[in-house]
Design an enzyme around this catalytic site. Structure first.
Site, PDB file in Angstrom:
ATOM      1  N   GLU A   6      14.353   2.693  -1.186  1.00  0.00           N
ATOM      2  CA  GLU A   6      15.547   2.167  -1.851  1.00  0.00           C
ATOM      3  C   GLU A   6      15.280   1.423  -3.157  1.00  0.00           C
ATOM      4  OE1 GLU A   6      18.626   1.154   1.494  1.00  0.00           O
ATOM      5  OE2 GLU A   6      16.621   1.076   2.360  1.00  0.00           O
ATOM      6  N   ARG A  20       0.839  -1.187   0.000  1.00  0.00           N
ATOM      7  CA  ARG A  20       0.000   0.000   0.000  1.00  0.00           C
ATOM      8  C   ARG A  20       0.881   1.246   0.000  1.00  0.00           C
ATOM      9  NH1 ARG A  20      -5.318   0.629   2.286  1.00  0.00           N
ATOM     10  NH2 ARG A  20      -5.051  -1.002   3.820  1.00  0.00           N
TER      11      ARG A  20
HETATM   12 MO1  MOS Z   1      19.671   3.234   3.732  1.00  0.00          MO
HETATM   13  S1  MOS Z   1      21.459   2.847   2.773  1.00  0.00           S
HETATM   14  O1  MOS Z   1      19.397   1.715   4.423  1.00  0.00           O
HETATM   15  O2  MOS Z   1      20.032   4.416   4.874  1.00  0.00           O
END
Ligand code: MOS
Length: 704
Positions: free
Chosen positions: A662, A585
């Site tokens: 990420e 979500r």
């Molecule tokens: Mo991120 S590289 O897990 O702060």
């Protein structure tokens, strides 16, 4: 446990609550905390890569008007713990890497501090250094484990037999460069040591950090202080990408200087150049990849053997081989990691450590395999979907890689693609497209607590969480509002301060899973206790629980890139990137899009531009500034689109969300490399893809 009812605030593209303060310049960052009588710290760095300091003459620096103190290995306080040698600032005269701090000057102004630092004369007994990462070194070693606690090596079946039985194989070496995190805001700390008459002290750190509580814990250990003697404050962070996830030596030095001038705040802002040696970076990697497949494209073997570097003073082992353990099905699999301990600065976390470099080699190898099979690379990936997580044997809580590939292919216009390389040309430019898969685990930290309180007609959630530019100020209230069943504009959050309940680091894309779960637990306790009419002052707390151990939990994505390669010069341009993600979500589409697009841009940067050039003769990153360390800028980015699938995963956490900070960077560089090959026929297996490498690959190709 989920939301009490269908969410109302969650899922809305609310604007950032911290936006106006940032745009108006009223948001105070760590290095500009308004305080009286501030002193400034400037660092003196080693100009050799290995050896020891034999003489340190601070006379000229000390005699300069406005200099308050000079800290050296001879004068600096002895730290309580020097176990973490990266943080053991000024504790001995050894030099372990070029740029290591050998002295520091405190002065009334930053200009005087900097000038005085330049006057400190340092003599060295230099020793031969070794900073060269090569796969054929005879001193490579296997670490006990790799980052995030994963096993160093895994093996299943027999890779050699699987390759021997394959109809088609790819065995190649892929390399990624050394990269520096380079957040917009340099690492900065303002430190104040208050000594009370009893002789005890109290340390306040306004520090640009991804985690106030983890920073406090580390500083307490290093100085032998009680955690109750330290407060860490950080309302805003101008980016970190992992480099502010662990306190680096700059935080220790700021605290040390503050203790040397009690009662006076000391400010340390690293220069951009200093950030290239003192606050972590992504290790370069060498990835030997082997894939075998039968005629139908089913993998018969998959191996990735990784070689990477660490520093001699502290081990960091990037988990580059780890994503290959769960991406695709195969009966025969091997993943290994070997390290070279070098006279280099200490590597550390950088956006998607492990997954980011580790999805370069294998995802280009998949493209090469598709080429040899004469199979569409999207189709090849779909044919290797595992039924359960190959690594743990557990079912996936949700796995929508195939959905991302399908949706991405459709949006990108993949169906019209001729698989043969080097066919399309527009003027001087050869045009190609490429695809790669992306993934990132759903991480949850073991510890975080939130408190919810009624304050007059408002609800306030307090937790020591961080907003490193990701949107926490905006998204946590959305979660709290839906958990309380009240309108989001009646909810405030207070974060970024150890005065609030303990919170984990903003790392591993774990923030929302961890802090959001704590906020929901607090809201449930609050409603249990007070019902729907809580009185002013009503208060309840809750903590993050254990993850559901029955499932393997990961987000997935598909990255598509269009590359243009100049037929004469080999210059690469990427006018189009498109990513589709299945990340549970989405709490706030506005902040989420910004995370995805930011990650993809950083992936493009990794593919084409970023490269820390370490000169083996000096151990120095020679391009240590923004004039020469190019980060993809506006002119380098064309169309960039991020989309997501409506994914409902009830197992990941109460919100059903997966981390998104990420995954955007993962797979992008492989998609770009694959697009470059499709444009011109040159396989560039070594990042970044610069024009010299493209031309070289084309020459090799035509020589065949
Ligand atoms: Mo991120 S590289 O897990 O702060």
């Amino acid at each position: 446990m989920t939301f009490l009812s269908e969410p109302e605030a969650v899922g809305r593209d609310l604007p950032r609550r911290d936006g106006p303060a940032k745009v108006l310049g009223t948001a105070a960052y760590a290095g500009e905390t308004p305080l009286e009588n501030v002193a400034y710290l400037h660092l003196v760095q080693a100009t050799i890569a290995r050896g020891r300091v034999t003489e340190l003459d601070a006379t000229a620096a000390e005699s300069l008007d406005g200099v308050v103190a000079v800290l050296t290995p001879g004068t600096a306080e002895r730290l309580a713990s020097t176990e973490d040698r990266e943080l053991a600032a000024l504790q001995d005269v050894r030099v372990a890497f070029r740029g290591q701090v050998v002295a520091a000057v405190v002065a009334d102004s930053s200009e005087v501090a900097r000038h005085a630092a330049a006057l400190v004369r340092v003599s060295y007994a230099q020793e031969a250094h070794d900073v060269e990462l090569r796969a054929d070194r005879d001193d490579l070693y296997a670490p006990e484990q790799v980052n995030a606690g994963f096993p160093t090596d895994t093996a299943e079946g027999d890779v050699e037999a699987g390759l021997a039985a394959a109809a088609v194989t790819v065995e190649q070496t892929y390399t990624t460069a050394m990269y520096h995190n380079n957040p917009m805001e340099p690492h900065a700390t303002t430190a104040l040591w208050d000594r009370d008459p009893a002789g005890d002290g109290f340390l306040t750190l306004w520090d640009s950090t991804q985690g106030v509580h983890p920073t406090r814990e580390t500083v307490a250990t290093v100085f032998g202080l009680d955690e109750a003697q330290i407060r860490v404050v950080c309302p805003y962070v101008g980016g970190g990408f992992g480099s502010k996830g662990n306190p680096h030596v700059n935080v220790v030095l700021a605290a040390m200087a503050a203790r040397a001038v009690p009662g006076r705040p000391v400010r340390l802002a690293l220069t951009r150049q200093q950030m290239f040696s003192l606050c972590g970076y992504r290790t370069p990697t060498i990835q030997r990849c082997a894939l075998g497949a039968d005629r139908g494209g089913a993998l018969t073997a998959l191996a990735i053997d990784v070689v990477e570097q660490t520093s001699r003073i502290k081990e960091f082992a990037e988990q580059t081989g780890v994503p290959s353990r769960m991406m695709y099905a195969t009966p025969n699999r091997r993943t290994t990691h070997r390290l070279a301990a070098l006279d280099v600065p200490v590597p550390s976390w950088m956006r998607a450590p492990g997954e980011c470099p580790g999805m370069f080699g294998p995802e280009v190898a998949m493209d090469e395999l598709a080429e040899r099979l004469g199979m569409d690379p999207v189709e090849l990936r779909m044919r290797n979907e595992p039924e359960v997580d190959p690594d743990s044997g557990k079912p996936f809580s949700s796995r929508n890689l195939v959905g991302c590939l399908r949706e991405g292919a459709q949006r990108f216009g993949w169906a019209e693609r001729d698989p043969r390389p080097g066919l399309r040309r527009r003027g001087d430019w050869l045009v190609g497209t490429g695809v790669a898969a992306s993934t990132y685990p759903v991480n949850r930290m073991p510890q975080s607590t939130a408190t919810i309180r009624r304050e007059r007609d408002r609800y306030v959630a307090e937790i020591g969480a961080a907003d490193l530019g990701t949107g926490t100020w905006t998204t946590l209230p959305q979660i709290a509002a839906d958990a309380l069943g009240v309108p989001v504009d009646r909810v405030d959050v207070r974060i970024g301060d150890t005065d609030y309940p303990v919170a984990s680091v903003a790392g591993g894309s774990s923030g929302m899973t961890t802090w959001g779960s704590a906020v929901i637990e607090a809201a449930l306790a609050f409603r249990d206790r007070y019902g729907s009419e809580p009185p002013d002052g009503a208060e309840a707390s809750g903590s993050v629980g254990e993850p559901d151990g029955r499932y393997a939990m990961h987000a997935f994505g598909a990255q598509f890139a269009e590359a243009h390669v100049n037929a004469d010069t080999g210059e690469v341009r990427v006018p189009r990137l498109l990513g589709v993600f299945a990340a549970g979500r989405i709490i706030n589409p506005r902040t989420a899009r910004s995370q995805f697009i930011g990650g993809m841009t950083m992936g493009l940067s990794m593919a084409l531009h970023e490269n820390s050039v370490l000169d083996p003769r000096t151990g120095h990153v020679v391009n240590h500034d923004f004039a020469e360390y190019h980060i993809t800028a506006n002119a380098d980015v064309g169309e960039i689109e991020a989309h997501w699938l409506p994914e409902h995963d009830p197992y990941v956490n109460a919100m059903g969300s997966k981390g998104i900070g990420e995954i955007g960077i993962v797979g992008t560089a492989a998609a770009v490399s694959n697009a470059v090959w499709h444009a011109c026929g040159a396989r560039v297996r070594d990042l970044p893809i610069t024009l010299d490498k493209v031309l070289h690959a084309l020459e090799e190709q035509s020589a065949l």
